[in-house]
Write an enzyme that holds these catalytic residues in place. Structure first.
Site, PDB file in Angstrom:
ATOM      1  N   ASN A 160       0.803  -1.237   0.000  1.00 36.70           N
ATOM      2  CA  ASN A 160       0.000   0.000   0.000  1.00 36.70           C
ATOM      3  C   ASN A 160       0.834   1.285   0.000  1.00 36.70           C
ATOM      4  O   ASN A 160       0.441   2.281  -0.588  1.00 36.70           O
ATOM      5  CB  ASN A 160      -0.996  -0.005   1.165  1.00 36.70           C
ATOM      6  N   GLU A 256       3.880  -4.389  12.323  1.00 32.63           N
ATOM      7  CA  GLU A 256       2.769  -3.452  12.149  1.00 32.63           C
ATOM      8  C   GLU A 256       1.704  -4.193  11.366  1.00 32.63           C
ATOM      9  O   GLU A 256       1.886  -4.500  10.194  1.00 32.63           O
ATOM     10  CB  GLU A 256       3.250  -2.191  11.417  1.00 32.63           C
ATOM     11  N   CYS A 290      -3.299   1.433   6.731  1.00 38.97           N
ATOM     12  CA  CYS A 290      -3.405   0.728   8.014  1.00 38.97           C
ATOM     13  C   CYS A 290      -4.178   1.521   9.059  1.00 38.97           C
ATOM     14  O   CYS A 290      -4.828   0.942   9.925  1.00 38.97           O
ATOM     15  CB  CYS A 290      -2.014   0.394   8.546  1.00 38.97           C
TER      16      CYS A 290
END
Length: 482
Positions: A160, A256, A290
């Protein structure tokens, strides 16, 4: 115009292309039109092992001995080169990730900033003196604490933000004097290849950054379990991250793993500012962020006011070809992901939710979708949608909304809108997240503050200074005076 000529890339070890007798290849597909924009030669397990060995040797021979000013010079040069090539990198992000060109330029700009932060921090890595005579028997002794680089770092990055998130791993690693083996997402390897070449041009020693492009099933375990790896830094899904941590054993790990970020609007908050901010906060890069705003909680007496302001702003978003300067919302990374997200919308509607706007899909394009009348058990609420979908949920009291926001297995960032500083601090204290923004959306991130989650959102922190701390080891040195 964007150059659509097929890019051919390979893994890189010590600056050299990796070739194999029985070559396995993969096409890189433009998410918007399905056309091949790149062809990649896939690495084998043996290639991954050679990349690690190269990085291991270069660390001990060169990087751990390189002075801070030199590391800073290399990083500064890399930042200058990347800034000069903003348009070139932005266009590649359009082709491989489907990122709207304006957002692509924004990502490159942030990436440049990350490298410059790292160049500054490279010259600030400090230790401390320990007052040895504070302990009985410590007279005539000197104690000092020094920070030293770890060694080889395995960096595994997502699709992303293929440039900026890679640099959140690479730049701090080099600032601290480490070497890196980089494995980019299979869907976005082109920008990673360009980045490795750029660092080489900036003066980074060959082998200090090796690129391994391959399937996780083929090379993933090697990059996690090899004894020469000192740390793994990973951004991706919770299932992969949990498995990675188990296999990493005693290695340092930063994970993450995403979120379903809550954003809370109280009746004393700036409803207009919240509505404007949450357009981008929920739908930037088709929600494939995210910390994308996924759950918007609005106090009941301003709930309707918020929707009346929010919905028209969302409906003005331009959906289409990411090459076009006017495009706000481009494709999702693949049709499979768009289908999955659309199915989640349909499931929510069948369970009683209502679509206020959006909800339609055409290929990889999914309309920005606002849902109401949702419940906590719906996937669009309790899972990470990673899609242009947001749920707007009313609440009555502060205590109620804190409980609703915290009722999640994730905890990365949150946003709170209120004009009451006491309430702001109370809520921030109670939120079970790694970060809280007051009068800003959960989606806002600067590259110089500690960024990371709790619960299933992961462990460890990014943010250049904080990443450097975790990419170094503390060593004590004591001297007994005569």
């Amino acid at each position: 115009m964007i150059n659509t000529e097929l890019m051919r890339v390979t893994s890189l070890i010590e600056g050299k292309s990796v070739t194999q007798e029985q070559e396995k290849t993969m096409e890189v597909i433009n998410p918007f039109n399905g056309e091949a924009v790149g062809k990649v030669s896939l690495a084998s397990k043996e290639n991954a092992k050679k990349a690690i060995e190269s990085a291991h040797q270069v660390f001990h021979k060169t990087m751990k001995k390189m002075p801070a000013y030199r590391r800073a010079e290399i990083l500064s040069k890399a930042a200058d080169l990347l800034e000069e090539r903003t348009e070139e990198f932005a266009k590649v992000l359009v082709l491989e990730a489907g990122k709207p060109i304006r957002d692509g330029r924004g990502e490159v700009g942030r990436a440049v900033q990350v490298i410059r932060f790292a160049a500054d921090e490279a010259k600030k890595i400090e230790g401390e003196m320990v007052p040895m005579d504070a302990a009985i028997g410590g007279e005539n002794r000197i104690g000092m604490v020094r920070r030293q680089p770890l060694g080889v770092i395995s960096a595994i990055t997502p699709f992303n933000f293929p440039l900026n998130l890679a640099l959140h791993k690479l730049a701090p690693a080099f600032a601290a004097g480490n070497t890196v083996v980089l494995k980019p997402a299979g869907k976005t390897p082109l920008s990673a290849y360009m980045l490795v070449k750029l660092f080489e041009e900036a003066g980074l020693p060959q082998g200090a950054l090796n690129l391994v492009i391959g399937n996780g099933s083929e090379v993933g375990d090697v990059l996690v379990t090899d004894s020469r790896i000192s740390k793994i830094t990973f951004t991706g899904s919770p299932s992969v991250g949990i498995d990675l941590r188990r296999k990493a054993e005693l290695k340092k790990v930063t994970l993450e793993l995403g979120s379903n970020s809550p954003n809370i609007i109280f009746n004393d908050g700036d409803v207009k500012a919240a509505a404007v901010g949450l357009v981008r906060g929920a739908f930037a890069f088709s929600g494939q962020v995210c910390i994308s705003a996924q759950r918007i909680y609005v106090q009941r007496d301003v709930y309707q006011d918020f929707l009346e302001q929010y919905v028209p702003l969302v409906e003005k978003l331009v959906i289409g070809n990411p090459v076009e300067e006017t495009t706000d919302i481009g494709p999702m990374i693949s049709e499979a992901e768009a289908i999955r997200a659309h199915e989640w919308i349909e499931q929510a509607v069948k369970a009683g939710a209502n679509i206020v706007t959006g909800g339609n899909r055409k290929g990889t394009l999914l309309e920005p979708t606002i849902l109401v009348n949702v419940n906590q058990d719906m996937k669009v609420v309790c899972e990470e949608t990673f899609a242009p979908i947001v749920s707007v949920i009313p609440f009555d009291t502060e205590e109620e909304v804190i409980a609703m926001a915290n009722d999640s297995k994730f905890g990365l960032q949150a946003g709170v809108f209120t004009s009451d500083i006491n309430r702001a601090m109370r809520v921030a204290e109670e939120m079970e997240t790694g970060g809280v923004w007051i009068n800003e959306t959960s989606t806002y991130r600067q590259d110089n503050y500690p960024y990371g989650g709790v619960k299933l959102s992961g462990i460890g922190k990014e943010g250049v200074k904080y990443a450097i701390e975790d990419m170094t080891e503390i060593k004590f040195v004591g001297i007994k005076l005569g």
